[in-house]
Design a protein around this motif. Structure first.
Motif, PDB file in Angstrom:
ATOM      1  N   ALA A  22       1.036  -1.488  -0.205  1.00  0.00           N
ATOM      2  CA  ALA A  22      -0.041  -0.131  -0.073  1.00  0.00           C
ATOM      3  C   ALA A  22       1.044   0.432  -0.058  1.00  0.00           C
ATOM      4  O   ALA A  22       0.739   2.182  -0.643  1.00  0.00           O
ATOM      5  CB  ALA A  22      -1.105  -0.502   1.166  1.00  0.00           C
ATOM      6  N   ARG A  23       1.942   1.636   0.999  1.00  0.00           N
ATOM      7  CA  ARG A  23       2.323   2.396   1.193  1.00  0.00           C
ATOM      8  C   ARG A  23       3.848   2.557  -0.110  1.00  0.00           C
ATOM      9  O   ARG A  23       3.172   3.757  -1.001  1.00  0.00           O
ATOM     10  CB  ARG A  23       3.523   2.351   1.903  1.00  0.00           C
ATOM     11  CG  ARG A  23       3.034   2.803   3.193  1.00  0.00           C
ATOM     12  CD  ARG A  23       4.343   2.242   4.514  1.00  0.00           C
ATOM     13  NE  ARG A  23       5.177   1.608   4.350  1.00  0.00           N
ATOM     14  CZ  ARG A  23       4.723   0.052   5.192  1.00  0.00           C
ATOM     15  NH1 ARG A  23       3.849   0.200   6.040  1.00  0.00           N
ATOM     16  NH2 ARG A  23       5.728  -0.646   5.042  1.00  0.00           N
ATOM     17  N   LEU A  25       2.316   1.597  -3.376  1.00  0.00           N
ATOM     18  CA  LEU A  25       1.730   1.931  -4.315  1.00  0.00           C
ATOM     19  C   LEU A  25       1.342   3.832  -4.493  1.00  0.00           C
ATOM     20  O   LEU A  25       1.249   4.161  -5.526  1.00  0.00           O
ATOM     21  CB  LEU A  25       0.049   1.325  -4.472  1.00  0.00           C
ATOM     22  CG  LEU A  25       0.637  -0.346  -5.073  1.00  0.00           C
ATOM     23  CD1 LEU A  25      -1.022  -0.949  -4.101  1.00  0.00           C
ATOM     24  CD2 LEU A  25       0.584  -0.256  -6.100  1.00  0.00           C
ATOM     25  N   ARG A  26       1.224   4.193  -2.844  1.00  0.00           N
ATOM     26  CA  ARG A  26       0.350   4.915  -2.726  1.00  0.00           C
ATOM     27  C   ARG A  26       1.678   6.309  -3.510  1.00  0.00           C
ATOM     28  O   ARG A  26       1.038   7.891  -3.490  1.00  0.00           O
ATOM     29  CB  ARG A  26       0.311   5.455  -0.906  1.00  0.00           C
ATOM     30  CG  ARG A  26      -1.370   4.831  -0.715  1.00  0.00           C
ATOM     31  CD  ARG A  26      -2.466   6.015   0.479  1.00  0.00           C
ATOM     32  NE  ARG A  26      -1.259   5.617   1.118  1.00  0.00           N
ATOM     33  CZ  ARG A  26      -0.550   4.561   2.825  1.00  0.00           C
ATOM     34  NH1 ARG A  26      -1.732   3.932   3.048  1.00  0.00           N
ATOM     35  NH2 ARG A  26       0.651   4.945   3.844  1.00  0.00           N
ATOM     36  N   ALA A  27       3.219   5.839  -3.474  1.00  0.00           N
ATOM     37  CA  ALA A  27       4.213   6.591  -3.495  1.00  0.00           C
ATOM     38  C   ALA A  27       4.044   7.140  -5.305  1.00  0.00           C
ATOM     39  O   ALA A  27       4.322   8.011  -5.440  1.00  0.00           O
ATOM     40  CB  ALA A  27       5.350   5.675  -3.049  1.00  0.00           C
ATOM     41  N   TYR A  28       3.252   5.800  -5.269  1.00  0.00           N
ATOM     42  CA  TYR A  28       3.025   6.541  -7.634  1.00  0.00           C
ATOM     43  C   TYR A  28       1.965   6.545  -7.622  1.00  0.00           C
ATOM     44  O   TYR A  28       1.875   7.399  -8.426  1.00  0.00           O
ATOM     45  CB  TYR A  28       4.090   4.701  -8.457  1.00  0.00           C
ATOM     46  CG  TYR A  28       4.773   4.309  -7.863  1.00  0.00           C
ATOM     47  CD1 TYR A  28       6.085   4.880  -8.338  1.00  0.00           C
ATOM     48  CD2 TYR A  28       5.502   3.570  -6.985  1.00  0.00           C
ATOM     49  CE1 TYR A  28       6.848   4.722  -8.564  1.00  0.00           C
ATOM     50  CE2 TYR A  28       6.848   3.150  -6.967  1.00  0.00           C
ATOM     51  CZ  TYR A  28       7.740   3.931  -8.156  1.00  0.00           C
ATOM     52  OH  TYR A  28       9.490   3.651  -7.345  1.00  0.00           O
ATOM     53  N   LEU A  29       1.024   6.657  -6.960  1.00  0.00           N
ATOM     54  CA  LEU A  29      -0.366   6.298  -7.573  1.00  0.00           C
ATOM     55  C   LEU A  29      -0.507   8.148  -7.095  1.00  0.00           C
ATOM     56  O   LEU A  29      -0.119   8.558  -5.747  1.00  0.00           O
ATOM     57  CB  LEU A  29      -1.003   5.961  -6.866  1.00  0.00           C
ATOM     58  CG  LEU A  29      -1.431   4.222  -6.569  1.00  0.00           C
ATOM     59  CD1 LEU A  29      -2.066   3.900  -6.571  1.00  0.00           C
ATOM     60  CD2 LEU A  29      -1.811   3.969  -8.569  1.00  0.00           C
ATOM     61  N   ALA A  31      -2.072  11.655  -5.756  1.00  0.00           N
ATOM     62  CA  ALA A  31      -2.668  11.784  -4.588  1.00  0.00           C
ATOM     63  C   ALA A  31      -3.792  12.390  -4.425  1.00  0.00           C
ATOM     64  O   ALA A  31      -4.395  13.061  -3.731  1.00  0.00           O
ATOM     65  CB  ALA A  31      -1.389  12.035  -3.101  1.00  0.00           C
ATOM     66  N   VAL A  37      -8.731   2.425  -8.536  1.00  0.00           N
ATOM     67  CA  VAL A  37      -7.681   1.176  -8.293  1.00  0.00           C
ATOM     68  C   VAL A  37      -8.530   0.392  -8.791  1.00  0.00           C
ATOM     69  O   VAL A  37      -9.496   0.210  -8.079  1.00  0.00           O
ATOM     70  CB  VAL A  37      -6.734   1.651  -7.285  1.00  0.00           C
ATOM     71  CG1 VAL A  37      -5.787   0.376  -7.704  1.00  0.00           C
ATOM     72  CG2 VAL A  37      -6.126   2.715  -7.246  1.00  0.00           C
ATOM     73  N   LEU A  51      -6.389   0.938   0.670  1.00  0.00           N
ATOM     74  CA  LEU A  51      -5.973   1.847  -0.472  1.00  0.00           C
ATOM     75  C   LEU A  51      -7.457   3.044  -0.328  1.00  0.00           C
ATOM     76  O   LEU A  51      -7.948   4.015  -0.457  1.00  0.00           O
ATOM     77  CB  LEU A  51      -5.884   1.729  -1.572  1.00  0.00           C
ATOM     78  CG  LEU A  51      -4.698   1.106  -1.646  1.00  0.00           C
ATOM     79  CD1 LEU A  51      -4.432  -0.419  -3.500  1.00  0.00           C
ATOM     80  CD2 LEU A  51      -3.515   1.367  -2.135  1.00  0.00           C
ATOM     81  N   ALA A  54      -7.028   5.326   3.032  1.00  0.00           N
ATOM     82  CA  ALA A  54      -6.480   6.190   2.067  1.00  0.00           C
ATOM     83  C   ALA A  54      -7.274   7.820   1.217  1.00  0.00           C
ATOM     84  O   ALA A  54      -6.461   8.300   0.180  1.00  0.00           O
ATOM     85  CB  ALA A  54      -4.762   5.847   1.446  1.00  0.00           C
ATOM     86  N   TYR A  56      -8.677   6.126  -2.412  1.00  0.00           N
ATOM     87  CA  TYR A  56      -8.913   6.290  -3.320  1.00  0.00           C
ATOM     88  C   TYR A  56     -10.323   5.006  -3.698  1.00  0.00           C
ATOM     89  O   TYR A  56     -10.436   4.902  -2.777  1.00  0.00           O
ATOM     90  CB  TYR A  56      -7.462   4.794  -3.736  1.00  0.00           C
ATOM     91  CG  TYR A  56      -6.294   5.673  -3.859  1.00  0.00           C
ATOM     92  CD1 TYR A  56      -5.788   6.099  -5.159  1.00  0.00           C
ATOM     93  CD2 TYR A  56      -5.520   5.366  -2.928  1.00  0.00           C
ATOM     94  CE1 TYR A  56      -4.850   6.816  -4.383  1.00  0.00           C
ATOM     95  CE2 TYR A  56      -3.974   6.176  -2.426  1.00  0.00           C
ATOM     96  CZ  TYR A  56      -4.103   6.312  -3.112  1.00  0.00           C
ATOM     97  OH  TYR A  56      -2.688   7.330  -3.165  1.00  0.00           O
TER      98      TYR A  56
END
Length: 82
Positions: A22-23, A25-29, A31, A37, A51, A54, A56
């Protein structure tokens, strides 16, 4: 829900691995704007729930009808902490 050993499905190693995914993916998706997703092979839905919490918009799929039924029941009221 026949694959894997129970500790791998619900134990600390599982939650560590899913949290790491999850961390990452969040770095690349993006915000902003509640991006969508697809969690293909969602299993119990743990990653999908992380996700969703967060922000998404997540669609979770799995080949196993048992996993889908479990995830639908578990997350029926929305994602929450385990």
């Amino acid at each position: 829900m026949q694959w894997g050993a129970e500790p791998d499905l619900v134990g600390p190693r599982h939650y560590y691995r899913v949290g790491l995914m999850a961390r990452t993916l969040r770095a690349y998706l993006p915000a902003d704007g509640a991006p969508r997703v697809l969690d293909a092979g969602a299993g119990r839905g743990t990653l999908a729930a992380l996700l969703a919490r967060a922000g998404y918009r997540v669609t979770a799929l799995d080949e196993s009808a048992a996993f889908v039924a479990y995830a639908r029941h578990r997350w029926a009221r929305g994602p929450r902490r385990s």
